[in-house]
Design a protein around this motif. Sequence first.
Motif, PDB file in Angstrom:
ATOM      1  N   GLY A   1      -8.581  11.788  -5.982  1.00  0.00           N
ATOM      2  CA  GLY A   1      -8.677  10.346  -5.771  1.00  0.00           C
ATOM      3  C   GLY A   1      -7.988   9.599  -6.898  1.00  0.00           C
ATOM      4  N   VAL A   2      -7.212   8.571  -6.542  1.00  0.00           N
ATOM      5  CA  VAL A   2      -6.498   7.759  -7.531  1.00  0.00           C
ATOM      6  C   VAL A   2      -6.888   6.297  -7.325  1.00  0.00           C
ATOM      7  N   SER A   3      -7.379   5.657  -8.373  1.00  0.00           N
ATOM      8  CA  SER A   3      -7.756   4.249  -8.260  1.00  0.00           C
ATOM      9  C   SER A   3      -6.513   3.391  -8.056  1.00  0.00           C
ATOM     10  N   THR A   4      -6.701   2.192  -7.484  1.00  0.00           N
ATOM     11  CA  THR A   4      -5.569   1.344  -7.123  1.00  0.00           C
ATOM     12  C   THR A   4      -5.662  -0.035  -7.769  1.00  0.00           C
ATOM     13  N   TYR A   5      -4.533  -0.690  -7.749  1.00  0.00           N
ATOM     14  CA  TYR A   5      -4.481  -2.112  -8.069  1.00  0.00           C
ATOM     15  C   TYR A   5      -5.101  -2.894  -6.912  1.00  0.00           C
ATOM     16  N   LEU A   6      -5.502  -4.129  -7.197  1.00  0.00           N
ATOM     17  CA  LEU A   6      -5.930  -5.075  -6.162  1.00  0.00           C
ATOM     18  C   LEU A   6      -5.191  -6.375  -6.431  1.00  0.00           C
ATOM     19  N   GLU A   7      -4.228  -6.695  -5.574  1.00  0.00           N
ATOM     20  CA  GLU A   7      -3.355  -7.848  -5.796  1.00  0.00           C
ATOM     21  C   GLU A   7      -3.525  -8.866  -4.676  1.00  0.00           C
ATOM     22  N   THR A   8      -3.450 -10.148  -5.029  1.00  0.00           N
ATOM     23  CA  THR A   8      -3.726 -11.195  -4.049  1.00  0.00           C
ATOM     24  C   THR A   8      -2.500 -11.642  -3.276  1.00  0.00           C
ATOM     25  N   GLY A   9      -1.299 -11.407  -3.809  1.00  0.00           N
ATOM     26  CA  GLY A   9      -0.108 -11.934  -3.145  1.00  0.00           C
ATOM     27  C   GLY A   9       0.980 -10.898  -2.944  1.00  0.00           C
ATOM     28  N   ALA A  10       0.618  -9.729  -2.442  1.00  0.00           N
ATOM     29  CA  ALA A  10       1.629  -8.689  -2.205  1.00  0.00           C
ATOM     30  C   ALA A  10       2.490  -9.063  -0.999  1.00  0.00           C
ATOM     31  N   ARG A  11       3.777  -8.682  -1.053  1.00  0.00           N
ATOM     32  CA  ARG A  11       4.700  -9.029   0.029  1.00  0.00           C
ATOM     33  C   ARG A  11       5.384  -7.791   0.568  1.00  0.00           C
ATOM     34  N   TRP A  12       5.455  -7.677   1.876  1.00  0.00           N
ATOM     35  CA  TRP A  12       6.257  -6.651   2.545  1.00  0.00           C
ATOM     36  C   TRP A  12       6.596  -7.171   3.936  1.00  0.00           C
ATOM     37  N   GLY A  13       7.851  -6.954   4.346  1.00  0.00           N
ATOM     38  CA  GLY A  13       8.285  -7.487   5.637  1.00  0.00           C
ATOM     39  C   GLY A  13       8.060  -8.995   5.691  1.00  0.00           C
TER      40      GLY A  13
ATOM     41  N   ALA B   1      -3.341 -10.203   0.505  1.00  0.00           N
ATOM     42  CA  ALA B   1      -4.046  -9.391  -0.481  1.00  0.00           C
ATOM     43  C   ALA B   1      -3.887  -7.918  -0.120  1.00  0.00           C
ATOM     44  N   ALA B   2      -3.707  -7.070  -1.135  1.00  0.00           N
ATOM     45  CA  ALA B   2      -3.433  -5.657  -0.854  1.00  0.00           C
ATOM     46  C   ALA B   2      -3.951  -4.775  -1.981  1.00  0.00           C
ATOM     47  N   ALA B   3      -4.414  -3.587  -1.590  1.00  0.00           N
ATOM     48  CA  ALA B   3      -4.699  -2.517  -2.543  1.00  0.00           C
ATOM     49  C   ALA B   3      -3.419  -1.723  -2.701  1.00  0.00           C
ATOM     50  N   LEU B   4      -2.913  -1.636  -3.941  1.00  0.00           N
ATOM     51  CA  LEU B   4      -1.593  -1.061  -4.195  1.00  0.00           C
ATOM     52  C   LEU B   4      -1.679   0.122  -5.147  1.00  0.00           C
ATOM     53  N   LEU B   5      -0.778   1.072  -4.930  1.00  0.00           N
ATOM     54  CA  LEU B   5      -0.634   2.191  -5.843  1.00  0.00           C
ATOM     55  C   LEU B   5       0.850   2.526  -5.925  1.00  0.00           C
ATOM     56  N   PRO B   6       1.461   2.463  -7.108  1.00  0.00           N
ATOM     57  CA  PRO B   6       2.864   2.873  -7.216  1.00  0.00           C
ATOM     58  C   PRO B   6       3.063   4.277  -6.648  1.00  0.00           C
ATOM     59  N   ALA B   7       4.125   4.455  -5.883  1.00  0.00           N
ATOM     60  CA  ALA B   7       4.347   5.717  -5.168  1.00  0.00           C
ATOM     61  C   ALA B   7       4.499   6.895  -6.116  1.00  0.00           C
ATOM     62  N   ALA B   8       4.821   6.628  -7.387  1.00  0.00           N
ATOM     63  CA  ALA B   8       4.973   7.722  -8.348  1.00  0.00           C
ATOM     64  C   ALA B   8       3.668   8.484  -8.546  1.00  0.00           C
ATOM     65  N   TYR B   9       2.525   7.832  -8.379  1.00  0.00           N
ATOM     66  CA  TYR B   9       1.249   8.538  -8.547  1.00  0.00           C
ATOM     67  C   TYR B   9       1.036   9.613  -7.477  1.00  0.00           C
ATOM     68  N   PRO B  10       1.083   9.257  -6.181  1.00  0.00           N
ATOM     69  CA  PRO B  10       0.909  10.335  -5.194  1.00  0.00           C
ATOM     70  C   PRO B  10       2.000  11.391  -5.267  1.00  0.00           C
TER      71      PRO B  10
ATOM     72  N   ALA C   1      -5.864   5.049 -12.680  1.00  0.00           N
ATOM     73  CA  ALA C   1      -4.467   4.667 -12.860  1.00  0.00           C
ATOM     74  C   ALA C   1      -4.314   3.575 -13.910  1.00  0.00           C
ATOM     75  N   GLY C   2      -3.052   3.356 -14.302  1.00  0.00           N
ATOM     76  CA  GLY C   2      -2.733   2.269 -15.210  1.00  0.00           C
ATOM     77  C   GLY C   2      -2.924   0.918 -14.548  1.00  0.00           C
ATOM     78  N   GLY C   3      -2.777  -0.134 -15.353  1.00  0.00           N
ATOM     79  CA  GLY C   3      -2.970  -1.464 -14.801  1.00  0.00           C
ATOM     80  C   GLY C   3      -3.268  -2.492 -15.876  1.00  0.00           C
TER      81      GLY C   3
ATOM     82  N   ALA D   1      -5.913  10.697  -2.383  1.00  0.00           N
ATOM     83  CA  ALA D   1      -6.699   9.677  -1.685  1.00  0.00           C
ATOM     84  C   ALA D   1      -6.697   8.421  -2.545  1.00  0.00           C
ATOM     85  N   MET D   2      -6.320   7.297  -1.964  1.00  0.00           N
ATOM     86  CA  MET D   2      -6.345   6.033  -2.689  1.00  0.00           C
ATOM     87  C   MET D   2      -7.767   5.488  -2.721  1.00  0.00           C
ATOM     88  N   LEU D   3      -8.162   4.961  -3.887  1.00  0.00           N
ATOM     89  CA  LEU D   3      -9.526   4.467  -4.081  1.00  0.00           C
ATOM     90  C   LEU D   3      -9.490   2.997  -4.481  1.00  0.00           C
ATOM     91  N   PRO D   4      -9.343   2.086  -3.506  1.00  0.00           N
ATOM     92  CA  PRO D   4      -9.325   0.661  -3.851  1.00  0.00           C
ATOM     93  C   PRO D   4     -10.694   0.213  -4.352  1.00  0.00           C
TER      94      PRO D   4
END
Length: 228
Positions: free
Chosen positions: A8-20, A25-34, A68-70, A45-48
């Motif tokens: 399990g890897v803890s995640t960021y919690l960001e309020t203004g994530a953008r995609w498409g 709001a999104a639980a984020l994890l840089p792809a380098a961790y997995p 994770a870092g943050g 497993a992501m752990l928001p």
Amino acid sequence: MAVRPLIGVSTYLETGARWGVWELAAALLPAAYPRLVQGAGGLTAMLPPDAPQHAEATVARLDGLVIAGGPDVDPARYGAERSPRTGPPAPERDAWELALIEAALAARVPVLGVCRGMQLLNVALGGTLVQHLDGHAETVGVFGGHPVKPVPGTRYAGIVPEELMVPTYHHQAVERLGDRLVPSAYAADGTVEAVELPAERGWALGVQWHPEMGEDLRVMRALVTAAS
């Protein structure tokens, strides 16, 4: 075929994530961790952030845990006044990740803390942090690098016995060590770069750098092996 341990890897919690077309709001994890976990032989497993009372049940489903870092840890968590150079608090992450660490240590589930994760491991065990280090993380959003030297006889030295150039991005560090934590690597300026618990207290290691941003898999392989 050998069963791959679930990390399990803890995640960021960001309020203004953008995609498409979305900005949410999104639980984020840089792809380098997995990628690092997978490359070392584990499943991710992501752990928001969740309610702290759910940490014990979450850890019970895992074979290993990565914090994770943050953002900076809230100084109130270690009884200090906020420095003007300390970043804004992340109360949901602080509460959740501290609860995950405590649950993992109690259940003897292997724990690896990365950067902020190492600092939280120290705080969880009663330690304190230096809130700002001049000359660290000088370029915003760009990883630097410097050598770290292992302390002979430690778990970390058994994993990485030589001095190693590591990817780094931080402006805070361990000050007073938490209960029974042992420093296991240093930078040239004396900054504590890795901490660990004695073997009789389980498998717990924190590194101040970002192994997910480098090519060396040994630290993550050691966690995955312990989780197996």
